[in-house]
Enzyme design. Structure first.
Site, PDB file in Angstrom:
ATOM      1  N   PRO A 158     -10.613  20.686 -58.909  1.00  0.00           N
ATOM      2  CA  PRO A 158     -11.811  19.889 -58.341  1.00  0.00           C
ATOM      3  C   PRO A 158     -12.870  19.770 -59.510  1.00  0.00           C
ATOM      4  O   PRO A 158     -13.742  19.087 -59.504  1.00  0.00           O
ATOM      5  CB  PRO A 158     -12.386  20.432 -57.186  1.00  0.00           C
ATOM      6  CG  PRO A 158     -11.633  21.723 -57.019  1.00  0.00           C
ATOM      7  CD  PRO A 158     -10.333  21.665 -57.623  1.00  0.00           C
TER       8      PRO A 158
ATOM      9  N   GLU B 297      -8.429  30.315 -54.105  1.00  0.00           N
ATOM     10  CA  GLU B 297      -9.932  29.518 -55.021  1.00  0.00           C
ATOM     11  C   GLU B 297      -9.545  29.168 -56.139  1.00  0.00           C
ATOM     12  O   GLU B 297     -10.437  28.680 -56.831  1.00  0.00           O
ATOM     13  CB  GLU B 297     -10.688  31.047 -54.941  1.00  0.00           C
ATOM     14  CG  GLU B 297     -11.293  31.543 -53.751  1.00  0.00           C
ATOM     15  CD  GLU B 297     -12.107  30.513 -53.022  1.00  0.00           C
ATOM     16  OE1 GLU B 297     -12.818  30.168 -53.590  1.00  0.00           O
ATOM     17  OE2 GLU B 297     -11.715  30.317 -51.996  1.00  0.00           O
TER      18      GLU B 297
ATOM     19  N   ARG C 224       3.756   3.926 -61.211  1.00  0.00           N
ATOM     20  CA  ARG C 224       3.968   2.351 -60.966  1.00  0.00           C
ATOM     21  C   ARG C 224       3.504   1.690 -62.348  1.00  0.00           C
ATOM     22  O   ARG C 224       3.775   0.459 -62.646  1.00  0.00           O
ATOM     23  CB  ARG C 224       3.175   2.089 -60.068  1.00  0.00           C
ATOM     24  CG  ARG C 224       1.566   2.179 -60.020  1.00  0.00           C
ATOM     25  CD  ARG C 224       0.925   2.156 -58.735  1.00  0.00           C
ATOM     26  NE  ARG C 224       1.121   0.799 -58.170  1.00  0.00           N
ATOM     27  CZ  ARG C 224       0.260  -0.155 -58.541  1.00  0.00           C
ATOM     28  NH1 ARG C 224      -0.558   0.018 -59.688  1.00  0.00           N
ATOM     29  NH2 ARG C 224       0.348  -1.415 -58.127  1.00  0.00           N
TER      30      ARG C 224
ATOM     31  N   ASP D 186      -3.808  -5.739 -60.890  1.00  0.00           N
ATOM     32  CA  ASP D 186      -4.265  -4.807 -59.975  1.00  0.00           C
ATOM     33  C   ASP D 186      -5.973  -4.633 -60.172  1.00  0.00           C
ATOM     34  O   ASP D 186      -6.527  -4.810 -61.174  1.00  0.00           O
ATOM     35  CB  ASP D 186      -3.815  -3.363 -60.254  1.00  0.00           C
ATOM     36  CG  ASP D 186      -2.421  -3.255 -59.382  1.00  0.00           C
ATOM     37  OD1 ASP D 186      -2.048  -4.170 -58.492  1.00  0.00           O
ATOM     38  OD2 ASP D 186      -1.701  -2.182 -59.647  1.00  0.00           O
TER      39      ASP D 186
END
Ligand code: ADE
Length: 262
Positions: free
Chosen positions: A88, A115, A153, A168
């Site tokens: 993160p 963690e 993709r 897209d």
């Protein structure tokens, strides 16, 4: 393109490797992918991958030795691959990053758990730290799957029509136009007439406007940060003048709140 995922839950990747677009890309040998069990690189009988944090505190930290050995082993098999840590705290993943990753030879993807991983793994062994968003997952596996799907993709040959990836949302920094398929009327909601007209010029124009409206309403930030084409500027000006005349008509009728109407 080669993906080697280092994880303590290799079975989680079974679905990704065997279904849908990624499954087909593997079958057609456009990409190769494997999930490698970090526990295979532990040295104790319990196959321990985590330990308590120095300095105290709750949670566990992924030990550096099994991870370093797993990365080394993957690197020997795929020397051209970059090492990517899912965390993160990484750089936010987006379509531009997916496009640049699609041009690489491959990735060794490290999925943290608990963690996080011992910081020393990041010192020399990791090339990219990537986050899929500002929220905390219990591990990097789902994040790795998202990156693999978005990158695969874009690998040439993976999608049927090469230009369906180019059209897209985000690729040109406008959201894609609305899509409709049969039936022409669904529960009283018809498909816009122009899409049934067969008039390709009009259809293109409608799609352009649909794309602009959606971007304006859902993601105005994309318009603010974009070098607008003349066609886009003209359309925005046309909307401005239409909005102005609606507001003027409203105040002429004395019904807008700023003119003191009811
Ligand atoms: N691991 C835990 N949370 C994550 C996130 N948001 N992105 C990437 N890896 C993660």
């Amino acid at each position: 393109m080669e993906f080697s995922v280092l994880t303590i839950f290799p079975d989680m990747f079974h679905g990704l490797w065997n279904y849908g677009m990624v499954g087909r890309a593997i079958e057609r040998k456009l990409i190769s992918a494997s999930a490698i069990d970090i526990r295979d690189f532990t040295g104790d009988k319990h196959r321990t991958t985590d330990d308590r944090p120095y300095g105290g505190g709750c949670g566990m930290v992924m030990k550096p030795e099994p991870l370093a050995r797993a990365i080394d082993s993957a690197r020997q098999k795929s020397p051209a691959s970059a090492v990517l840590l899912l965390t993160p705290q990484g750089r936010p993943f987006n379509q531009e990053m997916a496009r640049s990753f699609a041009g690489e030879d491959g990735f060794i993807m490290v999925c943290g758990r608990y963690e996080g991983v011992d910081e020393r793994i990041c010192y020399d062994l990791v090339d990219h730290e990537v986050s899929i968003g500002d929220y905390i997952l219990t591990g990097g596996e789902l994040a790795a799957m998202i990156v693999i799907e978005a990158v695969t993709r874009l690998v040439p040959g993976v999608l049927g029509g090469e230009d369906s990836a180019a059209l897209d949302s985000f690729t040109g920094e406008l959201l894609e136009h609305a899509h409709f398929t049969r039936p022409p009327d669904f529960e009283g909601q018809p498909v816009p007439d122009v899409l049934l007209s067969g008039n390709h010029r009009e259809i293109e124009k409608w799609r352009f406007e649909s794309s602009m409206v959606r971007t304006f309403l859902k993601r105005p930030d994309l318009l603010e940060n974009r070098d607008l084409s003349q066609q886009e500027v003209d359309l925005l000006k046309e909307w401005c003048s239409r909005i102005e005349s609606i507001v003027q008509a409203q105040s002429a009728r004395g019904t807008d709140s700023s003119s003191g109407g009811e």
